[in-house]
Design an enzyme around this catalytic site. Structure first.
Site, PDB file in Angstrom:
ATOM      1  N   ASP A 186      -3.955   8.813  -5.415  1.00 60.91           N
ATOM      2  CA  ASP A 186      -2.745   8.597  -6.184  1.00 60.91           C
ATOM      3  C   ASP A 186      -2.787   9.551  -7.376  1.00 60.91           C
ATOM      4  O   ASP A 186      -3.834   9.753  -7.988  1.00 60.91           O
ATOM      5  CB  ASP A 186      -2.701   7.143  -6.687  1.00 60.91           C
ATOM      6  CG  ASP A 186      -1.319   6.539  -6.592  1.00 60.91           C
ATOM      7  OD1 ASP A 186      -0.398   7.136  -7.157  1.00 60.91           O
ATOM      8  OD2 ASP A 186      -1.174   5.485  -5.955  1.00 60.91           O
ATOM      9  N   ASP A 206       3.015   9.547  -8.057  1.00 62.14           N
ATOM     10  CA  ASP A 206       3.711   8.421  -8.674  1.00 62.14           C
ATOM     11  C   ASP A 206       4.983   8.888  -9.401  1.00 62.14           C
ATOM     12  O   ASP A 206       4.921   9.837 -10.200  1.00 62.14           O
ATOM     13  CB  ASP A 206       2.739   7.788  -9.687  1.00 62.14           C
ATOM     14  CG  ASP A 206       3.190   6.444 -10.179  1.00 62.14           C
ATOM     15  OD1 ASP A 206       3.215   5.501  -9.379  1.00 62.14           O
ATOM     16  OD2 ASP A 206       3.507   6.336 -11.385  1.00 62.14           O
ATOM     17  N   GLU A 222       6.644   9.803  -4.732  1.00 63.11           N
ATOM     18  CA  GLU A 222       7.414   8.568  -4.911  1.00 63.11           C
ATOM     19  C   GLU A 222       8.645   8.907  -5.763  1.00 63.11           C
ATOM     20  O   GLU A 222       8.500   9.451  -6.862  1.00 63.11           O
ATOM     21  CB  GLU A 222       6.565   7.511  -5.620  1.00 63.11           C
ATOM     22  CG  GLU A 222       7.257   6.171  -5.652  1.00 63.11           C
ATOM     23  CD  GLU A 222       6.760   5.255  -6.759  1.00 63.11           C
ATOM     24  OE1 GLU A 222       6.843   4.034  -6.606  1.00 63.11           O
ATOM     25  OE2 GLU A 222       6.290   5.768  -7.802  1.00 63.11           O
ATOM     26  N   HIS A 245       2.297  -1.757  -2.628  1.00 65.55           N
ATOM     27  CA  HIS A 245       1.807  -2.637  -3.688  1.00 65.55           C
ATOM     28  C   HIS A 245       2.905  -3.061  -4.657  1.00 65.55           C
ATOM     29  O   HIS A 245       2.652  -3.867  -5.556  1.00 65.55           O
ATOM     30  CB  HIS A 245       0.683  -1.923  -4.446  1.00 65.55           C
ATOM     31  CG  HIS A 245       1.185  -0.693  -5.154  1.00 65.55           C
ATOM     32  ND1 HIS A 245       1.638   0.422  -4.482  1.00 65.55           N
ATOM     33  CD2 HIS A 245       1.331  -0.417  -6.468  1.00 65.55           C
ATOM     34  CE1 HIS A 245       2.035   1.332  -5.349  1.00 65.55           C
ATOM     35  NE2 HIS A 245       1.856   0.843  -6.567  1.00 65.55           N
ATOM     36  N   ASP A 246       4.107  -2.483  -4.517  1.00 63.19           N
ATOM     37  CA  ASP A 246       5.215  -2.826  -5.414  1.00 63.19           C
ATOM     38  C   ASP A 246       6.270  -3.688  -4.726  1.00 63.19           C
ATOM     39  O   ASP A 246       7.284  -4.024  -5.350  1.00 63.19           O
ATOM     40  CB  ASP A 246       5.924  -1.551  -5.907  1.00 63.19           C
ATOM     41  CG  ASP A 246       5.054  -0.712  -6.813  1.00 63.19           C
ATOM     42  OD1 ASP A 246       4.169  -1.265  -7.483  1.00 63.19           O
ATOM     43  OD2 ASP A 246       5.268   0.514  -6.846  1.00 63.19           O
TER      44      ASP A 246
HETATM   45  C1  NOJ Z   1       5.135   3.330  -9.440  1.00 66.57           C
HETATM   46  C2  NOJ Z   1       3.921   2.592  -8.996  1.00 66.57           C
HETATM   47  O1  NOJ Z   1       3.954   2.434  -7.610  1.00 66.57           O
HETATM   48  C3  NOJ Z   1       3.909   1.288  -9.750  1.00 66.57           C
HETATM   49  O2  NOJ Z   1       2.924   0.410  -9.264  1.00 66.57           O
HETATM   50  C4  NOJ Z   1       3.711   1.597 -11.212  1.00 66.57           C
HETATM   51  O3  NOJ Z   1       3.804   0.399 -11.939  1.00 66.57           O
HETATM   52  C5  NOJ Z   1       4.751   2.582 -11.725  1.00 66.57           C
HETATM   53  N1  NOJ Z   1       4.987   3.664 -10.828  1.00 66.57           N
HETATM   54  C6  NOJ Z   1       4.301   3.178 -13.021  1.00 66.57           C
HETATM   55  O4  NOJ Z   1       3.226   4.038 -12.802  1.00 66.57           O
END
Ligand code: NOJ
Length: 573
Positions: free
Chosen positions: A109, A216, A272, A345-346
């Site tokens: 990451d 990210d 992302e 994970h989100d």
């Molecule tokens: C996206 C990540 O997937 C998430 O888990 C994170 O809280 C935010 N970006 C900030 O880095």
């Protein structure tokens, strides 16, 4: 360069990731090896044989760098070291070496839209007049307001995990920008020194043996010119619409690719990109532009909400979901590449969100959702536990939630007068915590995740739903994922075939074809908990069609059982 439809994996090793399946690991919740209740790198290494058995090609590790852990590692204080919670650099070297021995690549990451507020760059930036002052965004108080007093923030924009994007720093009497939280100040990518420091760090990791980067919120690195020149941000959440996809995004990504040698070393790159449109995604992933291989987009995981607010729940009829994915398939058909995911994970667990996690339908709905996703064109991502159908957790009180986003929402919503019942309903459906309960390995205490006290409670359904039970049962969700992964590896039509959605308005059936030359696959999936009839005459002729993969292998004919899916190879005319 050959067009996508002519892609030949053997002839184009630079496009290897087009036939790969990626497995995401959230290290904190994957496997603990030392009994401290927190997953760690040696724990991951100890599970590599399981991952090889599943058949995945790539592991993406959510952040293991040094971090105060305000956002579970997405707040990095040292990009060149591993947080002691997770182990050591030597542990990571060993994991990479062991993964490589099994033919599995490792992707890190990369969190470089922001650092931790404890990162030495930011510590230095805090000193007024320091050489790194402009590595971050500093602004004076709103005109006419006393710095540091309520309402003196430079504007009314809200952070993703905090009431304001601006945090006051008494040392200089100024505010700094943190789109996520005050512990995650945004880096200023307009500064060449920032960019080159990031590229140097990336080269360091490539030299260490990593095979790529998941980047990210990478479309937030180029901010809008009006903001750069000091204009206020609009009220509301700053993270997406108004601050994403700035005009220098392509320039920065192409520069990064060149400077780090991402393409020339055949590394996997996935960005992302919340708020990315098809047009942005197509541009960024067009191989001719040498920016990124693929991006994570968000439309399909934002359909069960209104007002761009994940906590404002909305029903999601099947046609909206399948039409959205089809729209992206069409949008990236000529240039660019999709990444395919429901879970990470989100996100809450797919089987609970888009399927039916009741005892009766969990297995088939997890399988059928996977069938549909993995038969789309793009690179599929499997999130830990998805491969054996892990569900959302029964989190029924605010105290059950640990995530910074959930807690900020609960506090702000309560302050705004939202009834607790409604807050709990939103959290139960959408909180990131659901993805973060420990992986359920077996029936032993704490599901085999730890011998200590887990940092987050294990989902109590672990006695029925666990990796060990799934591995032993050839009819399990795990077995189905293995077959889907194998199919992608062996069938060129799955990898490269042109996608066409059929029956777009049908509210139970998700049906599409993939075709390459005269080879055609037909996918028929009943995404509902009641039987579904195939509408006579509406689908291609199934006479002599061959079943490649199905959830109900003995079934045939015109009625699909609840959550039944079939992948068929149609006879050539
Ligand atoms: C996206 C990540 O997937 C998430 O888990 C994170 O809280 C935010 N970006 C900030 O880095």
């Amino acid at each position: 360069m050959s067009s996508p439809a002519e892609f030949d994996g053997a002839a184009r090793p630079d496009l290897w990731w087009r036939s790969a399946v990626v497995y995401q690991i959230y290290p904190r919740s994957f496997q603990d090896s030392n009994g401290d209740g927190i997953g760690d790198i040696p724990g991951i290494t100890s599970r590599l044989d399981y991952l090889a058995e599943l058949g995945v090609d790539v592991l993406w590790l959510s952040p293991v760098y040094s971090s105060p852990q305000v956002d579970n590692g997405y707040d990095i204080s040292d990009y060149h070291d591993v947080d002691p919670l997770f182990g050591t650099l030597a542990d990571l070297d060993e994991l990479i070496a062991q993964a490589h021995t099994r033919g599995i690549k490792v992707v890190m990451d990369l969190v470089v839209n922001h650092t931790s507020d404890q990162h030495p760059w930011f510590v230095e930036s805090r000193q007024p007049g320091s050489a790194k002052r402009d590595w971050y965004f500093w602004r004076p108080a709103r005109p006419g307001h006393e710095p540091g007093t309520p309402g003196a923030e430079p504007d009314d924009s809200q952070a993703a995990f905090a009431p304001s994007t601006w945090t006051y720093d008494p040392r200089s009497g100024e505010y700094y920008l943190g789109i996520f939280s005050s512990a995650q100040p945004d880096l200023n990518w307009e500064m060449p020194e920032v960019r080159h420091a990031v590229y140097a760090m990336m080269r360091w990791w490539v030299d260490r043996g990593v095979d790529g980067f998941r980047m990210d919120v990478i479309n937030l690195i180029s901010k809008p010119p009006a903001f750069i020149s000091g204009e206020p941000l609009d009220p509301g959440s700053a993270g997406l619409g108004q601050i994403a996809n700035g005009p220098r995004l392509d320039e920065f990504l192409a520069e990064m690719n060149r400077e780090v040698g991402l393409d020339v070393q055949n590394l996997l790159t996935v960005g992302e990109m919340p708020g990315a449109t098809i047009e942005v995604a197509r541009r960024v992933t067009d191989p001719a532009r040498r920016e990124l291989n693929m991006v994570f987009t968000f439309e399909h995981v934002s359909l069960d909400q209104v007002d761009w607010n994940k906590w404002h729940l909305a029903d999601l009829p099947l046609p909206r979901l399948k039409q959205n994915l089809a729209h992206w398939q069409d949008g990236l058909a000529q240039a660019g590449w999709n990444s395919l995911y429901y879970d990470n994970h989100d996100q809450p667990r797919a089987v609970s969100r888009f399927g039916d996690d009741s005892a009766e339908h969990r297995v088939n709905s997890a399988k059928t959702l996977a069938t549909v996703l993995h038969l789309h064109k793009g690179t599929p991502y499997v999130y830990q536990g998805e491969e054996f159908g892990m569900t959302n957790a029964p989190l029924t009180q605010i105290e059950h939630y640990l995530d910074v986003e959930s807690l900020n929402y609960a506090t702000q919503a309560a302050a705004a007068g939202v009834p607790e019942e409604q807050i709990l309903r939103s959290l139960a459906r959408k909180a990131r915590d659901h993805a973060r309960t420990p992986v359920q390995w077996d029936q032993s205490p704490h599901a085999g995740f730890t011998t200590g006290v887990p940092w987050m409670g294990v989902n109590p359904n672990y006695r029925q739903i666990n990796a060990e039970a799934a591995r032993r049962d050839p009819d399990s969700v795990f077995g189905h994922f293995q077959r889907l992964i194998r199919l992608r590896h062996t069938d060129e039509v799955v990898r490269e075939g042109h996608f066409v959605l059929l029956l777009p308005e049908h509210d139970q059936l998700w049906t599409f074809t993939r075709s390459l030359g005269d080879r055609v696959l037909l996918v028929i999936a009943n995404c509902s908990s009641t039987p579904a009839e195939l509408p006579p005459g509406a689908l291609p002729n199934l006479d002599q069609a061959m079943l490649l993969l199905g959830t109900h292998p003995d079934s045939a004919g015109g009625t699909l059982a609840p959550w039944e899916s079939r992948v068929l190879r149609l006879a050539a005319d």
